[in-house]
Design an enzyme around this catalytic site. Structure first.
Site, PDB file in Angstrom:
ATOM      1  N   ARG A  25      29.404  35.536  18.517  1.00  0.00           N
ATOM      2  CA  ARG A  25      29.504  34.096  19.070  1.00  0.00           C
ATOM      3  C   ARG A  25      28.574  34.321  20.523  1.00  0.00           C
ATOM      4  NH1 ARG A  25      34.662  30.711  20.117  1.00  0.00           N
ATOM      5  NH2 ARG A  25      34.869  31.955  22.301  1.00  0.00           N
ATOM      6  N   ALA A  26      28.288  35.568  20.727  1.00  0.00           N
ATOM      7  CA  ALA A  26      27.366  35.884  22.022  1.00  0.00           C
ATOM      8  C   ALA A  26      26.133  35.215  21.923  1.00  0.00           C
ATOM      9  CB  ALA A  26      27.304  37.433  22.319  1.00  0.00           C
ATOM     10  N   CYS A  52      39.334  39.661  62.659  1.00  0.00           N
ATOM     11  CA  CYS A  52      38.345  40.314  63.267  1.00  0.00           C
ATOM     12  C   CYS A  52      38.990  41.006  64.613  1.00  0.00           C
ATOM     13  CB  CYS A  52      37.281  39.191  63.722  1.00  0.00           C
ATOM     14  SG  CYS A  52      35.779  38.884  62.758  1.00  0.00           S
ATOM     15  N   HIS A 114      32.636  41.375  60.209  1.00  0.00           N
ATOM     16  CA  HIS A 114      33.167  40.346  59.528  1.00  0.00           C
ATOM     17  C   HIS A 114      32.093  40.138  58.234  1.00  0.00           C
ATOM     18  CE1 HIS A 114      35.258  36.429  58.738  1.00  0.00           C
ATOM     19  NE2 HIS A 114      33.966  35.964  58.442  1.00  0.00           N
ATOM     20  N   SER A 162      41.322  34.782  50.841  1.00  0.00           N
ATOM     21  CA  SER A 162      41.413  33.437  51.705  1.00  0.00           C
ATOM     22  C   SER A 162      40.290  33.737  52.818  1.00  0.00           C
ATOM     23  CB  SER A 162      42.695  33.110  52.358  1.00  0.00           C
ATOM     24  OG  SER A 162      43.389  34.178  52.787  1.00  0.00           O
ATOM     25  N   HIS A 165      36.267  38.402  55.227  1.00  0.00           N
ATOM     26  CA  HIS A 165      36.281  39.706  56.253  1.00  0.00           C
ATOM     27  C   HIS A 165      36.714  40.840  55.298  1.00  0.00           C
ATOM     28  CE1 HIS A 165      36.654  41.446  60.551  1.00  0.00           C
ATOM     29  NE2 HIS A 165      37.020  42.636  59.394  1.00  0.00           N
ATOM     30  N   GLN A 169      44.518  44.776  50.488  1.00  0.00           N
ATOM     31  CA  GLN A 169      46.008  44.748  50.386  1.00  0.00           C
ATOM     32  C   GLN A 169      46.848  45.897  49.964  1.00  0.00           C
ATOM     33  OE1 GLN A 169      47.957  40.896  50.198  1.00  0.00           O
ATOM     34  NE2 GLN A 169      46.098  40.198  49.538  1.00  0.00           N
ATOM     35  N   HIS A 282      44.873  52.686  40.714  1.00  0.00           N
ATOM     36  CA  HIS A 282      46.113  53.186  39.948  1.00  0.00           C
ATOM     37  C   HIS A 282      46.478  54.740  40.173  1.00  0.00           C
ATOM     38  CE1 HIS A 282      46.697  49.541  37.095  1.00  0.00           C
ATOM     39  NE2 HIS A 282      47.576  49.424  38.107  1.00  0.00           N
ATOM     40  N   LYS A 312      35.028  33.199  33.387  1.00  0.00           N
ATOM     41  CA  LYS A 312      35.922  33.356  32.140  1.00  0.00           C
ATOM     42  C   LYS A 312      37.565  32.925  32.590  1.00  0.00           C
ATOM     43  CE  LYS A 312      38.224  36.892  29.360  1.00  0.00           C
ATOM     44  NZ  LYS A 312      37.737  36.218  27.854  1.00  0.00           N
ATOM     45  N   GLN A 324      40.566  37.624  24.708  1.00  0.00           N
ATOM     46  CA  GLN A 324      39.392  37.810  23.675  1.00  0.00           C
ATOM     47  C   GLN A 324      38.037  37.783  24.622  1.00  0.00           C
ATOM     48  OE1 GLN A 324      36.920  34.925  23.540  1.00  0.00           O
ATOM     49  NE2 GLN A 324      35.754  35.616  21.566  1.00  0.00           N
TER      50      GLN A 324
HETATM   51 ZN   LIG Z   1      45.321  51.448  35.438  1.00  0.00          ZN
HETATM   52 ZN   LIG Z   2      36.540  38.774  60.621  1.00  0.00          ZN
END
Ligand SMILES: [Zn+2]
Ligand SMILES: [Zn+2]
Ligand SMILES: [Zn+2]
Length: 344
Positions: A25-26, A52, A114, A162, A165, A169, A282, A312, A324
């Site tokens: 399909r590519a 900041c 920033h 969001s 900067h 997490q 991980h 995708k 897929q």
């Molecule tokens: Zn992993």
């Molecule tokens: Zn910033």
């Protein structure tokens, strides 16, 4: 079987899940190609950015005038540490089951600037980020209640980030989340069956084949895994069998910083825009077990497919059946490899 032509499915031995590959399909005509995204350059300091230095965050806390990395407890934490352990099984039917989940959510700013990203930071500036990851992993993983520490970065509005900067997490949890749980089971089973490490063996095979390797240095390899789901997915593996980042030597820390800089800057060249992705480290669970089966690695899951705006989607058969892909991991690796050696 011709992996370059015929539809087939490939096994992800890390999770025991399959991905459907449709290489024929590519060759479909490239549809919907959109002109390059106009990206507005960011200022080095944004007075309205809550990350900041010196700025006020939600809830009125003011950031220090930090000069390198900066860690704080997430003001909108999804998890709370002081939750007592409890399990609920309504009517003991094993159908309506809930458990408390004590945990800690933190944010790490990579830099006071920033306008930087891992791709535009220098290797010397990424090293303190890696040191901070190690320190946070050690501290949070050392807590009795915490059995797993997930460090991850969402980059780009497309991935729900969001704020531009540079930051990541940490969600540290009492339970081991689903993705690492599957990898734990697969790595344990492989070790038990073969007396060897799954990812050590896998990296050895990939090094022999060279087909899917995008970037490598003395301590790390970045490759498009044989079982990749996302078009330009990457797996970064340490060459040495490390269970987590606390085992990194000074040289390996530098090598990890270097390969992170290299793959993220290569990504930015694919469509000529800052490449969105979710990246995660991980590491072995911190539940007090030895975890000789676990091999430290990082995943990059970028959503872009054909242009800066065409992503995708995991819908339809992918949502109800199995993921897929059209372009093969080998073709994606070739494209990334070409860009990895060209100057920007
Ligand atoms: Zn992993
Ligand atoms: Zn910033
Ligand atoms: Zn290993």
């Amino acid at each position: 079987m011709k992996l370059t032509e015929e539809p087939h499915r490939r096994l992800n031995p890390l999770t025991n899940e399959w991905v459907l590959v449709s290489p024929h399909r590519a060759t479909r005509p490239w549809q919907g190609e959109v002109a390059k995204l106009q990206t507005t350059p960011q200022p080095a300091y944004d007075p309205s950015c809550y990350l900041c230095p010196g700025n006020e965050r939600a809830g009125g806390i003011r950031n220090p005038r930090y000069a390198s990395t900066f860690v704080f407890e997430n003001d909108f934490a999804a998890l709370k540490p002081d939750v007592t352990s409890e399990r609920l099984d309504i009517e003991n039917a094993e159908l309506l089951v809930a458990e408390t989940e004590p945990g800690i959510c933190r944010v790490i700013c990579f830099s006071p600037h920033h306008d930087l990203t891992l791709a535009t930071m220098s290797v010397q500036d990424i090293e303190p980020v890696v040191h901070t990851w190690v320190g946070q992993f050690r501290e949070l993983g050392g807590l009795d209640k915490i059995n797993y520490v997930q460090i991850f970065e969402n980059r780009g509005a497309m991935m729900g980030a969001s704020n531009p900067h540079p930051h990541c997490q940490i969600w540290a949890t009492a339970s081991i989340p689903d993705a690492p749980s599957k990898e734990l089971a697969a790595q344990s089973a492989y070790l038990q069956k073969r007396g060897r490490c799954l990812l050590c063996d896998y990296v050895g095979l990939e090094a022999k084949q060279e087909l899917r390797i995008v970037s490598e240095n003395d301590a790390f390899v970045a490759l498009v895994p044989f079982w990749a789901i996302w078009p330009f997915e990457l797996l970064i593996c340490s060459r040495r069998h490390l269970k987590d980042m606390t085992e990194l030597t000074h040289e390996e820390t530098r090598c990890l910083s270097e390969i992170l800089q290299h793959v993220t800057s290569t990504y930015d060249k694919v469509f000529g825009v800052p490449f969105p992705y979710s990246m995660g480290l991980h590491q072995a669970p911190t539940d007090g077990q030895k975890h000789s089966e676990w091999h430290f690695h990082a995943h990059f899951y970028p959503p872009l497919l054909r242009s800066a705006t065409i992503r995708k989607f995991m819908v339809g058969f992918e949502m109800l059946g199995t993921p897929q892909r059209d372009i093969t991991p080998e073709i994606a690796a070739e494209r990334l490899r070409e860009l990895a050696v060209t100057k920007r």
